[in-house]
Scaffold this motif. Structure first.
Motif, PDB file in Angstrom:
ATOM      1  N   ASN A 125      34.203  61.793  35.402  1.00 26.28           N
ATOM      2  CA  ASN A 125      32.862  61.758  34.814  1.00 26.28           C
ATOM      3  C   ASN A 125      32.783  60.554  33.888  1.00 26.28           C
ATOM      4  N   HIS A 126      32.072  59.519  34.350  1.00 20.32           N
ATOM      5  CA  HIS A 126      31.996  58.285  33.549  1.00 20.32           C
ATOM      6  C   HIS A 126      30.780  58.288  32.625  1.00 20.32           C
ATOM      7  N   GLY A 127      30.105  59.414  32.578  1.00 20.70           N
ATOM      8  CA  GLY A 127      28.969  59.526  31.655  1.00 20.70           C
ATOM      9  C   GLY A 127      27.697  58.956  32.234  1.00 20.70           C
ATOM     10  N   LEU A 128      27.761  58.439  33.469  1.00 23.04           N
ATOM     11  CA  LEU A 128      26.594  57.794  34.049  1.00 23.04           C
ATOM     12  C   LEU A 128      26.096  58.576  35.264  1.00 23.04           C
ATOM     13  N   LEU A 129      26.525  59.831  35.355  1.00 22.11           N
ATOM     14  CA  LEU A 129      26.102  60.692  36.460  1.00 22.11           C
ATOM     15  C   LEU A 129      24.777  61.359  36.109  1.00 22.11           C
ATOM     16  N   ARG A 130      24.101  61.877  37.146  1.00 23.88           N
ATOM     17  CA  ARG A 130      22.820  62.543  36.893  1.00 23.88           C
ATOM     18  C   ARG A 130      23.035  63.924  36.296  1.00 23.88           C
ATOM     19  N   LYS A 131      21.961  64.465  35.770  1.00 26.17           N
ATOM     20  CA  LYS A 131      22.055  65.768  35.107  1.00 26.17           C
ATOM     21  C   LYS A 131      22.585  66.818  36.095  1.00 26.17           C
ATOM     22  N   GLY A 132      23.574  67.561  35.670  1.00 31.08           N
ATOM     23  CA  GLY A 132      24.087  68.674  36.481  1.00 31.08           C
ATOM     24  C   GLY A 132      25.112  68.283  37.532  1.00 31.08           C
ATOM     25  N   GLU A 133      25.367  66.985  37.708  1.00 31.21           N
ATOM     26  CA  GLU A 133      26.279  66.592  38.799  1.00 31.21           C
ATOM     27  C   GLU A 133      27.736  66.996  38.588  1.00 31.21           C
ATOM     28  N   PRO A 134      28.333  66.694  37.426  1.00 33.20           N
ATOM     29  CA  PRO A 134      29.732  67.097  37.269  1.00 33.20           C
ATOM     30  C   PRO A 134      29.882  68.622  37.392  1.00 33.20           C
ATOM     31  N   GLU A 135      28.910  69.345  36.836  1.00 32.64           N
ATOM     32  CA  GLU A 135      28.958  70.809  36.897  1.00 32.64           C
ATOM     33  C   GLU A 135      28.920  71.287  38.351  1.00 32.64           C
ATOM     34  N   GLN A 136      28.075  70.623  39.164  1.00 31.80           N
ATOM     35  CA  GLN A 136      27.969  71.039  40.566  1.00 31.80           C
ATOM     36  C   GLN A 136      29.281  70.790  41.326  1.00 31.80           C
ATOM     37  N   VAL A 137      29.913  69.645  41.044  1.00 29.32           N
ATOM     38  CA  VAL A 137      31.181  69.336  41.717  1.00 29.32           C
ATOM     39  C   VAL A 137      32.220  70.409  41.371  1.00 29.32           C
ATOM     40  N   ILE A 138      32.283  70.776  40.088  1.00 28.51           N
ATOM     41  CA  ILE A 138      33.262  71.783  39.668  1.00 28.51           C
ATOM     42  C   ILE A 138      32.946  73.135  40.312  1.00 28.51           C
ATOM     43  N   ARG A 139      31.654  73.491  40.292  1.00 32.30           N
ATOM     44  CA  ARG A 139      31.280  74.805  40.829  1.00 32.30           C
ATOM     45  C   ARG A 139      31.589  74.890  42.327  1.00 32.30           C
ATOM     46  N   VAL A 140      31.122  73.900  43.083  1.00 35.88           N
ATOM     47  CA  VAL A 140      31.266  73.966  44.539  1.00 35.88           C
ATOM     48  C   VAL A 140      32.737  73.872  44.952  1.00 35.88           C
ATOM     49  N   PHE A 141      33.445  72.853  44.433  1.00 37.25           N
ATOM     50  CA  PHE A 141      34.783  72.608  44.967  1.00 37.25           C
ATOM     51  C   PHE A 141      35.858  73.457  44.307  1.00 37.25           C
ATOM     52  N   LYS A 142      35.782  73.614  42.995  1.00 46.10           N
ATOM     53  CA  LYS A 142      36.846  74.357  42.320  1.00 46.10           C
ATOM     54  C   LYS A 142      36.596  75.864  42.414  1.00 46.10           C
ATOM     55  N   GLU A 143      35.361  76.250  41.994  1.00 47.02           N
ATOM     56  CA  GLU A 143      35.115  77.692  41.910  1.00 47.02           C
ATOM     57  C   GLU A 143      34.848  78.316  43.273  1.00 47.02           C
ATOM     58  N   GLU A 144      33.999  77.676  44.088  1.00 46.88           N
ATOM     59  CA  GLU A 144      33.649  78.313  45.355  1.00 46.88           C
ATOM     60  C   GLU A 144      34.664  78.033  46.456  1.00 46.88           C
ATOM     61  N   MET A 145      35.175  76.812  46.534  1.00 44.33           N
ATOM     62  CA  MET A 145      36.072  76.487  47.651  1.00 44.33           C
ATOM     63  C   MET A 145      37.542  76.538  47.258  1.00 44.33           C
ATOM     64  N   GLY A 146      37.821  76.695  45.976  1.00 47.12           N
ATOM     65  CA  GLY A 146      39.214  76.863  45.535  1.00 47.12           C
ATOM     66  C   GLY A 146      40.070  75.602  45.612  1.00 47.12           C
ATOM     67  N   ALA A 147      39.426  74.422  45.496  1.00 47.05           N
ATOM     68  CA  ALA A 147      40.206  73.175  45.587  1.00 47.05           C
ATOM     69  C   ALA A 147      40.999  72.921  44.308  1.00 47.05           C
ATOM     70  N   ASN A 148      42.126  72.193  44.445  1.00 50.96           N
ATOM     71  CA  ASN A 148      42.812  71.642  43.279  1.00 50.96           C
ATOM     72  C   ASN A 148      41.929  70.514  42.793  1.00 50.96           C
ATOM     73  N   LEU A 149      41.285  70.709  41.649  1.00 55.35           N
ATOM     74  CA  LEU A 149      40.373  69.666  41.178  1.00 55.35           C
ATOM     75  C   LEU A 149      40.748  69.260  39.764  1.00 55.35           C
TER      76      LEU A 149
END
Ligand code: XMP
Length: 431
Positions: A170-194
């Motif tokens: 997260n370089h601080g230049l992402l759109r609103k909600g983007e880092p949260e979405q990446v964490i939710r989809v890949f870490k929480e829902e798909m169980g990835a090592n993130l």
């Protein structure tokens, strides 16, 4: 699963992708190959059933006549020519200059090519290929949350599960909600090592006081590599680096015949002592196919069909030297614009739409007092190739709603402008 294929020989037509996509639209896998490919090389292409000679009127490139390989021309594979003449033993190849899709269908019927190019088949094949390539080794992937890296992540997860480690910077230049979405989809829902890296202060610190756009881009790019490299060094035994390279990246790097449009530099800049083998599972796909694969793998529609977003992110939409205040104004106004466009169904219709906060102020009146605030500029464009772009006509009532929301909801903004400039002369981004 075996799939049939048609090869397109590049005789300098300039529109190889158009033909390749038309073949795939007909349900057959296609690849663009060099004009002088040998029979031996062709024989190594799995499932090859027919050839398309694709060229301009003179089959010329850079003033030079392009000569087809005699053996290939005489081989038993069914062939057609598009946009140019080719003869075998004094007889011309069937040559069509009319509607592409018809020509392709005629060839498919004639060569008994099976229409078995499907995204489900692709996923199945790629999973097998990835397992074979990677074995029990580990893969590292920079997961930005963009379409290509997200689809690579989903595919690798399906193939090798926890042998994959994703790094989201997260370089601080992402759109609103983007880092949260990446964490939710890949870490929480798909169980990835993130590995989530909050590098906001670090990037904004490096960018402080830097007003030149190219300098800003360079800093963001270089810092990104540095952060990623630091994370990579913390992990043990990584052998492979996942890459979201797609077919147009490869085509844009140029074949022997088609001139280099831009070099593909997805790989860019990792130090020599970090040596990884590349894994590029989307390298055969066009963008629409990447999206279809993403949906088939269960990624959210909004993630897979999202509009293009530049690598330097909101950094090039907060013009001049970036400040946290203006960055927040860009992020909040962009979120409002996206929400309103989605409600109005325009998110499916407009290619790219965003806001910009320039480094200027203007006078306003708020609560009976003079204010000296920032303007927000809205930009909404349509394009085929991002080389030229036209302005989207937005209904006045919708614009009015967006303006109202921005001036009431975003602190420090007193004015909203709509950018009516086509590209050229104005580029899509402001910097
Ligand atoms: P311009 O502003 O050149 O943009 O008309 C054309 C397309 O490219 C995107 N763009 C970038 N993408 N890094 C990227 O990854 C960049 O530095 C960059 N600059 C522009 C822009 O968003 C538009 O889609």
């Amino acid at each position: 699963m075996a799939r049939d294929m048609i090869a397109i020989l590049d005789f300098g037509s300039g529109d190889n992708s158009g033909i390749a996509r038309a073949v795939r639209k007909a349900g057959v896998y296609s690849e663009i190959v060099a004009h002088d490919i040998t029979l031996e090389e062709l024989n190594r292409l799995p499932g090859l059933k027919a050839l398309i000679y694709n060229g301009g009127p003179n089959r010329a490139y850079g003033g030079q006549q392009l000569i087809p390989d005699e053996e290939v021309l005489k081989c038993s594979l069914p062939k057609i020519a598009v946009g140019c003449d080719f003869s075998v033993d004094g007889e011309n190849l069937p040559c069509w200059n009319e509607n592409e899709q018809n020509i392709i269908n005629v060839l498919i019927e004639k060569a008994h090519v099976e229409r078995n190019w499907t995204m489900e088949g692709f996923i199945e094949d790629q999973i097998a290929a990835l397992r074979k390539q990677i074995g029990d080794k580990k893969v590292l992937l920079a997961l930005s949350g963009g379409v290509d890296s997200s689809v690579v992540a989903a595919l690798l997860l399906r193939a090798i599960g926890d042998q994959l480690t994703c790094v989201h910077v997260n370089h601080g230049l992402l759109r609103k909600g983007e880092p949260e979405q990446v964490i939710r989809v890949f870490k929480e829902e798909m169980g990835a090592n993130l590995v989530y890296v909050d590098a906001v202060d670090r990037f904004l610190g490096k960018l402080e006081g830097v007003a030149d756009p190219e300098q800003k881009r360079k800093i963001i790019g270089a810092e990104f590599i540095r952060v990623f490299e630091e994370e990579a060094r913390k992990l043990d035994d990584i052998s492979f680096l996942g890459q979201g390279t797609i077919y147009p990246d490869i085509l844009e790097s140029g074949t022997k015949t088609t001139k280099n449009i831009k070099s593909h530099h997805n790989v860019g800049g990792l130090p020599e002592d970090l040596q990884f083998e590349l894994v590029e599972p989307l390298a055969q796909l066009f963008k629409d196919e990447v999206r279809a694969v993403g949906e088939a793998l269960g990624l959210p529609h909004g993630m897979v069909y999202r509009q293009p977003f530049p690598g330097p992110g909101l950094g090039v939409r907060c013009t001049g030297a970036i400040t946290r205040e203006r960055l927040e104004q860009v992020r909040e106004s962009d979120a409002i614009l996206r929400e309103e466009f989605a409600k109005a169904g325009l998110d499916q219709k407009v290619w790219q739409y965003f806001t910009v906060v320039p480094d200027i102020r203007s006078t306003g009146v708020r609560n009976h007092e003079r204010c000296w605030d920032r303007p927000v500029i809205i930009r909404a464009v349509n394009t085929q190739d991002a080389i030229t772009a036209s302005i989207e006509e937005i209904p006045y009532a919708l614009l009015g709603r967006i303006v109202n929301r921005i001036i009431t909801e975003v602190p420090g903004v007193n004015r909203v402008l709509y950018d009516l400039s086509p590209k050229p002369v104005a580029t899509i981004e402001w910097e």
